[in-house]
Design an enzyme around this catalytic site. Structure first.
Site, PDB file in Angstrom:
ATOM      1  N   ALA A 171       0.876  -1.330  -0.066  1.00 47.88           N
ATOM      2  CA  ALA A 171      -0.182  -0.091  -0.141  1.00 47.88           C
ATOM      3  C   ALA A 171       0.910   1.187  -0.003  1.00 47.88           C
ATOM      4  O   ALA A 171       0.300   2.292  -0.302  1.00 47.88           O
ATOM      5  CB  ALA A 171      -1.012  -0.093   1.249  1.00 47.88           C
ATOM      6  N   LYS A 172       2.091   1.261   0.218  1.00 47.54           N
ATOM      7  CA  LYS A 172       2.966   2.356   0.604  1.00 47.54           C
ATOM      8  C   LYS A 172       3.786   2.621  -0.679  1.00 47.54           C
ATOM      9  O   LYS A 172       4.572   3.628  -0.862  1.00 47.54           O
ATOM     10  CB  LYS A 172       4.108   1.965   1.433  1.00 47.54           C
ATOM     11  CG  LYS A 172       3.560   1.762   2.779  1.00 47.54           C
ATOM     12  CD  LYS A 172       4.582   1.306   3.792  1.00 47.54           C
ATOM     13  CE  LYS A 172       4.201   0.599   5.010  1.00 47.54           C
ATOM     14  NZ  LYS A 172       4.844  -0.675   5.385  1.00 47.54           N
ATOM     15  N   ARG A 173       3.507   2.240  -2.130  1.00 42.50           N
ATOM     16  CA  ARG A 173       3.899   2.526  -2.983  1.00 42.50           C
ATOM     17  C   ARG A 173       3.887   3.911  -3.563  1.00 42.50           C
ATOM     18  O   ARG A 173       2.767   4.642  -3.593  1.00 42.50           O
ATOM     19  CB  ARG A 173       3.642   1.582  -4.457  1.00 42.50           C
ATOM     20  CG  ARG A 173       4.071   0.231  -4.165  1.00 42.50           C
ATOM     21  CD  ARG A 173       3.443  -0.760  -5.147  1.00 42.50           C
ATOM     22  NE  ARG A 173       1.883  -0.868  -5.234  1.00 42.50           N
ATOM     23  CZ  ARG A 173       1.189  -1.085  -5.942  1.00 42.50           C
ATOM     24  NH1 ARG A 173       1.509  -1.610  -7.248  1.00 42.50           N
ATOM     25  NH2 ARG A 173      -0.048  -1.199  -6.016  1.00 42.50           N
ATOM     26  N   HIS A 192     -29.282   0.133 -10.231  1.00 42.62           N
ATOM     27  CA  HIS A 192     -29.780  -0.776 -10.858  1.00 42.62           C
ATOM     28  C   HIS A 192     -29.138  -2.060 -10.593  1.00 42.62           C
ATOM     29  O   HIS A 192     -27.724  -1.865 -10.496  1.00 42.62           O
ATOM     30  CB  HIS A 192     -29.812  -0.144 -12.209  1.00 42.62           C
ATOM     31  CG  HIS A 192     -28.748  -0.279 -13.067  1.00 42.62           C
ATOM     32  ND1 HIS A 192     -27.938   0.990 -12.782  1.00 42.62           N
ATOM     33  CD2 HIS A 192     -27.968  -1.171 -14.051  1.00 42.62           C
ATOM     34  CE1 HIS A 192     -26.960   0.776 -13.584  1.00 42.62           C
ATOM     35  NE2 HIS A 192     -26.974  -0.511 -14.335  1.00 42.62           N
ATOM     36  N   CYS A 250     -20.323 -29.854   4.521  1.00 45.80           N
ATOM     37  CA  CYS A 250     -20.636 -28.495   3.280  1.00 45.80           C
ATOM     38  C   CYS A 250     -19.267 -27.637   3.682  1.00 45.80           C
ATOM     39  O   CYS A 250     -19.417 -27.337   5.114  1.00 45.80           O
ATOM     40  CB  CYS A 250     -21.911 -27.755   3.483  1.00 45.80           C
ATOM     41  SG  CYS A 250     -21.812 -26.317   2.706  1.00 45.80           S
ATOM     42  N   PHE A 288      -0.208  -9.214 -12.726  1.00 42.21           N
ATOM     43  CA  PHE A 288       0.077 -10.448 -12.107  1.00 42.21           C
ATOM     44  C   PHE A 288      -1.357 -11.349 -11.650  1.00 42.21           C
ATOM     45  O   PHE A 288      -1.211 -12.502 -11.921  1.00 42.21           O
ATOM     46  CB  PHE A 288       0.843 -10.125 -10.963  1.00 42.21           C
ATOM     47  CG  PHE A 288       1.146 -11.391  -9.892  1.00 42.21           C
ATOM     48  CD1 PHE A 288       1.992 -12.161 -10.473  1.00 42.21           C
ATOM     49  CD2 PHE A 288       0.634 -11.483  -8.803  1.00 42.21           C
ATOM     50  CE1 PHE A 288       2.325 -13.313  -9.668  1.00 42.21           C
ATOM     51  CE2 PHE A 288       0.776 -12.575  -8.184  1.00 42.21           C
ATOM     52  CZ  PHE A 288       1.794 -13.382  -8.702  1.00 42.21           C
TER      53      PHE A 288
END
Lengths: 335, 335
Positions: free
Chosen positions: B21-23, B164, B194, B308
């Site tokens: 997140a720091k780029r 919508h 399940c 990626f």
């Protein structure tokens, strides 16, 4: 009239629906570029981690200017190489430590350019950087897959404008590769032939989606293209492993020419489009040498991917691959 | 420190990597809305195809104003209902005619609002419209899958701002569903339970990713979240078929309350985010009633999906689901 087409490898269907392009649109999007300090420019070499590889003039020093291609670890890496590969349960789930490699291939010292303006020599050198790093990381037996990719433009996920691509090497095989290989193996078991080789032969026979071909490559729009102008560059010879190319300088040179030829058409027809480039190659540690066939996928990011596509993996494409191939075929490349 | 997590259903891994997140970022994106003629406003009913269903005051007429929810065929439909379902080979490939249904659920007559501001009653009525159309289209035995989804905001693929959602009914089962069902069946064969029910129980036990729960639903961030703030709404009772809900008015009401509770937190924490909403439910024609479990996936589109991720189906997520759940949990809903 729309049509559903199935990807011959996976269970993925697409809807080719040209009517969808006519929808009204409330949203206007604008993008501008802010010029920040660029860690990939000459003189700023010390703002990246130390280089892993560079092609540079013999009188220059590592981590200084004088290079024409430079590979460095990603400063904001998603994976780290200096941690132990540890697999463990977490309740009902599975987890693995964030071991791996994440590298940046700085493709040129020139800040404001793009791959369609590269010289043939520069393009070739970028492929050499890919090959050298690919084959070097492959030696680490903890690595099961290496993805080489490029994000060009904000919409394609790029954060910096300076031309660069990336490489991620991981201890797990990503799901799309597992699916492709499963599909390729099913086809091989049924036909005793490589599905990719069959695609090459069939596309050459009908010649409706090929943009151009060279001695060893075809450049074409896949039959079940997910996106307008999605393009694959595929070797006409069978090979599961991109890394094998290192043994044949002439074919690397040819691939550079083919790429330059394609990108120069692509940038003119789509007017500097955001795109992703992905090299699909066989994972390590499981033999799929007969069934898999490396290739390059180029995905323009000119349409937004909506909820239906996300939810289902079932794409709606408003430009048929035949029409896209026609447009790209007509354009003159600059070589 | 980053970590790899595996989705318990498919072979899909994600990298949880908060450093990403720091780029630094060269690109600035701006979006504005152009107010065009809106085909979904009161008075413009004749600019859509004739309605298939509406909830309206008893003194109003079809295709005139007076409705509060209205369902119409999509004017720019990806599929058409009035053509023959035809499956055929095309050389080595497979194709199917573009048969199917593509409908628009106009969620409110109000042009400038969003789901977080809907009254509970309005929210409930939207679910009733989904259920009525779902169960009606299910009667067509050529239909194998129905996807209900919503694109909110340009980045999520919306073209119009008027609230919508959409429904696509197709003759083929989309690949993501095939993968989910395969995964669920493998789990069931191994555990005789399940996998979704196990997720509910395990998430309740550890209580690290649950935003809140009600008598019949949990709202949580999945362990292997692909995107920051990805949220699933899952029934705590086992049911493979979303359409079954029509039989139980109280649970529909509860689902509307749960949705409103969630969206009001979500819109506050993420400041009116673009997002996709997808209802995953079992396909028809193959029994997976023991193994599959319908649920709603909400995917914020606040980050760009890069090469990626595309190339591999292997996502890098820079916000851990634990952190996202914490933030959404703290926010007060407006009900």
């Amino acid at each position: 009239m729309s049509e559903l087409r199935k990807d011959p490898l996976t269970n993925r269907w697409v809807i080719i629906s040209e009517d969808r392009a006519k929808r009204p649109m409330n949203y206007v999007e604008e993008e501008r570029i802010e010029e920040l300090y660029c860690p990939f420019d000459y003189g700023n070499e010390n703002s990246t981690p130390n280089e892993l590889l560079s092609f540079r003039s013999p009188d220059s020093k590592a981590n200084e200017s004088g290079w024409w291609v430079r590979v460095v670890p990603n400063k904001f890496s998603a994976l780290k190489e200096n941690i132990i590969l540890d697999k463990s349960p977490y309740g009902i789930y599975d987890r693995v430590s964030g071991f791996g490699y994440h590298e940046v291939i700085i493709e040129t010292p020139e800040h404001n350019t793009n791959v369609s303006h590269f010289s043939l020599k520069q393009m070739e050198e970028v492929f050499w950087a890919y090959l050298k790093r690919f084959n070097s990381l492959k030696e680490d037996k903890r690595i099961k897959y290496i993805q080489i990719f490029k994000n060009y433009g904000k919409k394609a996920g790029a954060s910096l404008v300076h031309p660069h691509s990336q490489l991620i090497a991981t201890s797990i095989v990503p799901v799309n590769l597992i699916d492709e290989i499963e599909g390729a193996k099913k086809y091989f078991n049924f036909k005793n032939r490589c599905v990719f080789c069959d695609i090459v032969k069939y596309e050459e026979e009908v010649n409706e989606r090929i943009i151009f071909k060279s001695e060893n490559f075809i450049v074409f729009e896949p039959y079940a293209s997910r996106f307008p102008y999605e393009t694959w560059i595929m070797p006409r010879f069978h090979s599961h492993d991109f890394g094998e190319l290192e043994k044949n300088e002439d074919i690397v040179k040819e691939l550079a020419e083919v790429s330059k030829n394609f990108y120069s058409r692509f940038f003119k027809v789509l007017n500097n489009p955001p795109y992703n480039m992905l090299i699909h190659t066989a994972p390590f540690g499981e033999d799929c040498s007969k069934e898999y066939h490396w290739h390059i996928e180029i995905i323009p990011r000119i349409t937004n991917i909506a909820g239906f596509e996300w939810g289902t993996g079932f794409y709606i494409n408003s430009v048929s691959p035949e029409k896209a191939a026609d447009e790209l075929k007509k354009e003159e490349p600059f070589l």
